[in-house]
Design an enzyme around this catalytic site. Sequence first.
Site, PDB file in Angstrom:
ATOM      1  N   VAL A  76     -17.869 -25.029 -17.256  1.00 20.92           N
ATOM      2  CA  VAL A  76     -17.293 -23.710 -17.536  1.00 20.92           C
ATOM      3  C   VAL A  76     -17.703 -22.657 -16.506  1.00 20.92           C
ATOM      4  O   VAL A  76     -17.100 -21.590 -16.445  1.00 20.92           O
ATOM      5  CB  VAL A  76     -17.678 -23.240 -18.952  1.00 20.92           C
ATOM      6  CG1 VAL A  76     -17.118 -24.187 -19.997  1.00 20.92           C
ATOM      7  CG2 VAL A  76     -19.191 -23.132 -19.117  1.00 20.92           C
ATOM      8  N   LYS A  77     -18.736 -22.949 -15.725  1.00 25.63           N
ATOM      9  CA  LYS A  77     -19.204 -22.098 -14.620  1.00 25.63           C
ATOM     10  C   LYS A  77     -19.288 -20.619 -15.004  1.00 25.63           C
ATOM     11  O   LYS A  77     -18.833 -19.746 -14.271  1.00 25.63           O
ATOM     12  CB  LYS A  77     -18.312 -22.284 -13.392  1.00 25.63           C
ATOM     13  CG  LYS A  77     -18.363 -23.693 -12.807  1.00 25.63           C
ATOM     14  CD  LYS A  77     -17.559 -23.793 -11.527  1.00 25.63           C
ATOM     15  CE  LYS A  77     -17.634 -25.191 -10.938  1.00 25.63           C
ATOM     16  NZ  LYS A  77     -16.888 -26.194 -11.739  1.00 25.63           N
ATOM     17  N   ARG A  78     -19.901 -20.344 -16.135  1.00 29.35           N
ATOM     18  CA  ARG A  78     -20.082 -18.965 -16.549  1.00 29.35           C
ATOM     19  C   ARG A  78     -21.147 -18.304 -15.673  1.00 29.35           C
ATOM     20  O   ARG A  78     -22.032 -18.981 -15.150  1.00 29.35           O
ATOM     21  CB  ARG A  78     -20.479 -18.895 -18.022  1.00 29.35           C
ATOM     22  CG  ARG A  78     -19.434 -19.463 -18.983  1.00 29.35           C
ATOM     23  CD  ARG A  78     -18.064 -18.853 -18.746  1.00 29.35           C
ATOM     24  NE  ARG A  78     -17.120 -19.214 -19.792  1.00 29.35           N
ATOM     25  CZ  ARG A  78     -15.890 -19.666 -19.578  1.00 29.35           C
ATOM     26  NH1 ARG A  78     -15.455 -19.825 -18.354  1.00 29.35           N
ATOM     27  NH2 ARG A  78     -15.089 -19.940 -20.587  1.00 29.35           N
TER      28      ARG A  78
END
Length: 286
Positions: A97-99
């Site tokens: 999700v590469k938040r």
Amino acid sequence: MTIMDRLYKESIAKGPICVGLDTTLKFLPQYLISKDWSDGEKITEFNKKIIDATEDLAATYKVQIACYEALGLDGLSAYSATVKYARNKGKIVIGDVKRGDISSTGDQYAKGHFSGDFEVDIMTVNAYMGEDAVSPYYPYLRDHSKGLFVLQRTSNPSAVDVQNLKVGDQSVYQIMGDNIEKWGKDFMGESGFSAIGAVVGLTRPEEFEAIQDQCPHTFFLVPGYGAQGGTGEDIAEILKRSRCAVVNSSRGLITGHQKAGCEDEGFADYVRKATLAMKEDILQWL
């Protein structure tokens, strides 16, 4: 036992294989495309069949949320169903999700992906805003056996534009490696690895070996195998020294049936064959 301890043990027991369920409609066989189902239901069925066919070969599954967000609520239902299905089978699931936000926003990202409908075991995080982009997840690492993979040295060609810039004697990605090691000290597991791992691509093996030396307590998620050009030989020296990584392939595995021209219910057999070939390619060097 931390989640990274579990992943370390799974990578030894089953092989260091991460099956990437970066699923889009163009990857589905024709028999699923033709069904009178929603797009999300078709993708969910596709993913379930792949999980069933590869669960004995894969240490973990990585699910790229962008592929599901693009389909709106129907796609997010497929994302939720996929991660729940894999986790209910006892598999470790990485939410790709590469938040990368801070404070109360980071708190909500942590809650959204470490509990509820989208709960996964490990998240990918972009920490180029510093520790403030990582610390919101600490309570889940400490109390709920969750983990992070922080972007360090990614596999895309333009990564050099930022990650290889020099700050003093170090590159930016080396500074990030030092930070990942520092942030992970409070979350060490029995395997010797922290619950805070790193994403390091397979496309530059010589840099990877130096990163491994620099970050001895970091477990790695390794993209770049297959479609991006990485091979089993490229990861061999890393895994010979330490079984410190799982290697991801997405398109290279979940399109195995297309390469064989299979458009019917037997498609997952070809995905399994592609996964087995990847495992054999990596393990032959160890």
